[in-house]
Design a protein around this motif. Structure first.
Motif, PDB file in Angstrom:
ATOM      1  N   UNK A   1       1.355 -32.246 -47.054  1.00  0.00           N
ATOM      2  CA  UNK A   1       1.931 -33.435 -46.426  1.00  0.00           C
ATOM      3  C   UNK A   1       1.337 -33.572 -45.029  1.00  0.00           C
ATOM      4  N   UNK A   2       0.908 -34.787 -44.734  1.00  0.00           N
ATOM      5  CA  UNK A   2       0.378 -35.049 -43.389  1.00  0.00           C
ATOM      6  C   UNK A   2       0.802 -36.453 -42.973  1.00  0.00           C
ATOM      7  N   UNK A   3       1.194 -36.585 -41.725  1.00  0.00           N
ATOM      8  CA  UNK A   3       1.538 -37.913 -41.216  1.00  0.00           C
ATOM      9  C   UNK A   3       0.467 -38.404 -40.241  1.00  0.00           C
ATOM     10  N   UNK A   4      -0.741 -37.834 -40.385  1.00  0.00           N
ATOM     11  CA  UNK A   4      -1.803 -38.185 -39.437  1.00  0.00           C
ATOM     12  C   UNK A   4      -2.293 -39.624 -39.624  1.00  0.00           C
ATOM     13  N   UNK A   5      -2.017 -40.217 -40.792  1.00  0.00           N
ATOM     14  CA  UNK A   5      -2.425 -41.602 -41.015  1.00  0.00           C
ATOM     15  C   UNK A   5      -1.382 -42.608 -40.540  1.00  0.00           C
TER      16      UNK A   5
ATOM     17  N   UNK B   1       2.883 -38.615 -35.017  1.00  0.00           N
ATOM     18  CA  UNK B   1       4.134 -38.005 -35.480  1.00  0.00           C
ATOM     19  C   UNK B   1       4.098 -36.523 -35.121  1.00  0.00           C
ATOM     20  N   UNK B   2       5.172 -36.061 -34.486  1.00  0.00           N
ATOM     21  CA  UNK B   2       5.242 -34.646 -34.093  1.00  0.00           C
ATOM     22  C   UNK B   2       4.843 -33.747 -35.262  1.00  0.00           C
ATOM     23  N   UNK B   3       4.009 -32.741 -34.975  1.00  0.00           N
ATOM     24  CA  UNK B   3       3.487 -31.848 -36.012  1.00  0.00           C
ATOM     25  C   UNK B   3       4.580 -31.099 -36.762  1.00  0.00           C
ATOM     26  N   UNK B   4       5.672 -30.784 -36.035  1.00  0.00           N
ATOM     27  CA  UNK B   4       6.688 -29.951 -36.698  1.00  0.00           C
ATOM     28  C   UNK B   4       7.402 -30.681 -37.833  1.00  0.00           C
ATOM     29  N   UNK B   5       7.328 -32.014 -37.859  1.00  0.00           N
ATOM     30  CA  UNK B   5       7.900 -32.711 -39.015  1.00  0.00           C
ATOM     31  C   UNK B   5       7.093 -32.371 -40.270  1.00  0.00           C
TER      32      UNK B   5
ATOM     33  N   UNK C   1      10.823 -43.517 -45.123  1.00  0.00           N
ATOM     34  CA  UNK C   1      11.261 -44.916 -45.226  1.00  0.00           C
ATOM     35  C   UNK C   1      11.542 -45.510 -43.849  1.00  0.00           C
ATOM     36  N   UNK C   2      12.171 -44.719 -42.984  1.00  0.00           N
ATOM     37  CA  UNK C   2      12.450 -45.212 -41.620  1.00  0.00           C
ATOM     38  C   UNK C   2      11.155 -45.605 -40.910  1.00  0.00           C
ATOM     39  N   UNK C   3      10.108 -44.840 -41.160  1.00  0.00           N
ATOM     40  CA  UNK C   3       8.827 -45.102 -40.483  1.00  0.00           C
ATOM     41  C   UNK C   3       7.960 -46.104 -41.244  1.00  0.00           C
ATOM     42  N   UNK C   4       8.445 -46.558 -42.394  1.00  0.00           N
ATOM     43  CA  UNK C   4       7.660 -47.494 -43.197  1.00  0.00           C
ATOM     44  C   UNK C   4       6.457 -46.833 -43.857  1.00  0.00           C
ATOM     45  N   UNK C   5       6.544 -45.531 -44.069  1.00  0.00           N
ATOM     46  CA  UNK C   5       5.438 -44.789 -44.681  1.00  0.00           C
ATOM     47  C   UNK C   5       5.692 -44.596 -46.182  1.00  0.00           C
ATOM     48  N   UNK C   6       4.638 -44.437 -46.980  1.00  0.00           N
ATOM     49  CA  UNK C   6       4.855 -44.149 -48.403  1.00  0.00           C
ATOM     50  C   UNK C   6       5.501 -42.775 -48.586  1.00  0.00           C
ATOM     51  N   UNK C   7       6.267 -42.626 -49.664  1.00  0.00           N
ATOM     52  CA  UNK C   7       6.890 -41.333 -49.925  1.00  0.00           C
ATOM     53  C   UNK C   7       5.824 -40.310 -50.284  1.00  0.00           C
ATOM     54  N   UNK C   8       6.073 -39.064 -49.928  1.00  0.00           N
ATOM     55  CA  UNK C   8       5.113 -37.995 -50.228  1.00  0.00           C
ATOM     56  C   UNK C   8       5.095 -37.698 -51.731  1.00  0.00           C
ATOM     57  N   UNK C   9       3.903 -37.459 -52.234  1.00  0.00           N
ATOM     58  CA  UNK C   9       3.757 -37.133 -53.654  1.00  0.00           C
ATOM     59  C   UNK C   9       4.483 -35.817 -53.946  1.00  0.00           C
ATOM     60  N   UNK C  10       5.261 -35.798 -55.034  1.00  0.00           N
ATOM     61  CA  UNK C  10       6.012 -34.579 -55.354  1.00  0.00           C
ATOM     62  C   UNK C  10       5.062 -33.455 -55.769  1.00  0.00           C
ATOM     63  N   UNK C  11       5.449 -32.202 -55.528  1.00  0.00           N
ATOM     64  CA  UNK C  11       4.553 -31.088 -55.860  1.00  0.00           C
ATOM     65  C   UNK C  11       4.531 -30.799 -57.361  1.00  0.00           C
ATOM     66  N   UNK C  12       3.506 -30.088 -57.773  1.00  0.00           N
ATOM     67  CA  UNK C  12       3.408 -29.630 -59.165  1.00  0.00           C
ATOM     68  C   UNK C  12       4.311 -28.410 -59.326  1.00  0.00           C
ATOM     69  N   UNK C  13       5.122 -28.362 -60.400  1.00  0.00           N
ATOM     70  CA  UNK C  13       5.986 -27.187 -60.604  1.00  0.00           C
ATOM     71  C   UNK C  13       5.171 -25.916 -60.833  1.00  0.00           C
TER      72      UNK C  13
END
Lengths: 145, 247
Positions: B4-8, B13-17, B132-144
């Motif tokens: 997960x990255x919010x660099x785009x 966005x603070x790195x710790x998120x 959603x608050x930031x208007x960003x797409x949801x993160x892709x769920x991980x592979x089990x």
């Protein structure tokens, strides 16, 4: 927590509008208009546009504050669901401390209020006399730099 | 697993998120305490689906959710009782009652599994809400990932005011003492403690989104970032009020 936080920092605020989505500003809290507008928008309150609210908060407090606010909103979206789904009661001293506010703001009418049975007379008296004082002392000590 | 990255994002966005969300994604992809990894990822998919469920929408709009019957719009093969828990808690938690909870238990869901569902739900929902608050797409769920649930149940969990057993206000020894850090904890932290790993997730996310749990009582302590504590608590109070939360 809000009341304790404001009182310990020497301020005062009007709590009346806190539970009313149409209240747009809390006197005594800087930038509360933009913060509440953004919160309402994120929570899907009718008429609150997320993009407009996001930009208004960025313009007034900066992008970092808008992102921090998103963190707080999402945190409490989690906490309310934990409380509701596990049926936890309010902690004793907090329940007694917030009696007046819950009455004033209509919080006692919420469905989840049923999880916190009224404090029996003697226990309430003991909490007011000792528990609340100790609790406030603990908060003051924890908040002393 | 894709990190997960919010660099785009349009704003820094603070790195710790992202760091904390990645830690949760890794835990979600691993076997849990009572569910396999595949089941946990299915729970996550169902949480996202709940918002598009017609039955949930009709219940939400009705005066009482208990007067509206129907079938949930589901995207997984999870048992009906699990789907009911996920959809109700996601979309209408304020009107949950003890009778509803008792009905869920009568359908054969264990208290331990119930708590793990709630823990998974609130962690995933919180991260999704952040996006959603930031208007960003949801993160892709991980592979089990493969593996078996640990089926660990703390021996000292007991009924103490909540609908499910919880750990005591203070735990100084044993495998879960790390959650208490030598301090007392209120109900909202103890709530998920029948499955202690869910409390670990909660504490980890809380640190990035709000405060370290031991800092909560320092009411002059600002949270991570730029907001003052009173500003933070005003936002928190409005979210709680809009959710109709007594706590």
């Amino acid at each position: 927590m809000l009341r304790e936080s404001v009182e310990l920092t020497g301020g005062s605020i009007d709590f009346e509008g806190l539970t009313d989505p149409s209240c747009t500003e809390i006197r005594g809290i800087p930038n509360s208009r933009e913060l509440l507008q953004f919160t309402n928008a994120c929570m899907g309150v009718e008429g609150a546009d997320p993009e407009t609210a996001r930009q208004a908060l960025v313009d007034s407090m900066g992008a970092a504050a808008m992102i921090d606010t998103a963190g707080v909103i999402s945190n409490f979206q989690r906490m309310v669901r934990i409380a509701d789904a596990i049926g936890i009661p309010s902690d004793g001293p907090m329940q007694v401390m917030s009696e007046d506010l819950r009455e004033q703001l209509g919080i006692n009418q919420y469905v989840s209020a049923a999880n916190s049975s009224p404090t029996p007379f003697f226990k309430r008296w003991m909490l007011k006399l000792i528990g609340v004082r100790m609790f406030r002392k603990m908060i003051r000590e924890a908040s002393t730099p | 697993m894709r990190e997960i990255s919010y660099s785009d994002a349009p704003w820094p966005v603070r790195e710790d998120f992202a760091e904390c969300h990645n830690r949760y994604w890794r835990r979600l992809a691993a076997p849990g305490t009572w569910f396999t990894s595949a089941e946990r990822v299915d729970i996550a998919r169902e949480i996202r689906q709940a918002q598009y469920c017609d039955l949930c929408r009709r219940r939400k709009e009705s005066l009482s959710p208990y007067t509206v019957d129907g079938t949930h719009d589901t995207v997984t093969n999870l048992p009906d009782v699990v789907v009911e828990v996920i959809h109700r808690v996601t979309t209408d938690s304020a009107r949950l009652t003890k009778s509803w909870f008792d009905g869920i238990m009568e359908q054969g869901l264990s208290e331990e599994k119930y708590v793990e569902i709630i823990g998974t739900l609130v962690a995933l929902f919180s991260i999704d809400e952040f996006c959603r608050c930031l208007g960003l797409p949801l993160n892709e769920l991980p592979e089990p990932q493969p593996g078996e649930p640990s089926r660990y149940r703390p021996a000292n969990a007991a009924y103490d005011g909540a609908w499910v057993p919880i750990l005591p206000m203070r735990v100084d020894t044993g495998p879960d003492a790390d959650l208490w850090e030598g301090e007392m904890r209120g109900y909202v932290i103890r709530a998920l403690s029948l499955v202690p790993d869910e409390v670990r997730n909660l504490l980890d996310e809380s640190e990035a989104h709000y405060l370290k749990v031991h800092e909560v009582w320092n009411v002059t302590r600002p949270p991570q970032g730029t907001l003052t504590r009173p500003q933070t608590e005003v936002v928190a109070a409005r979210v709680s009020a809009l959710n109709g939360c007594f706590y």
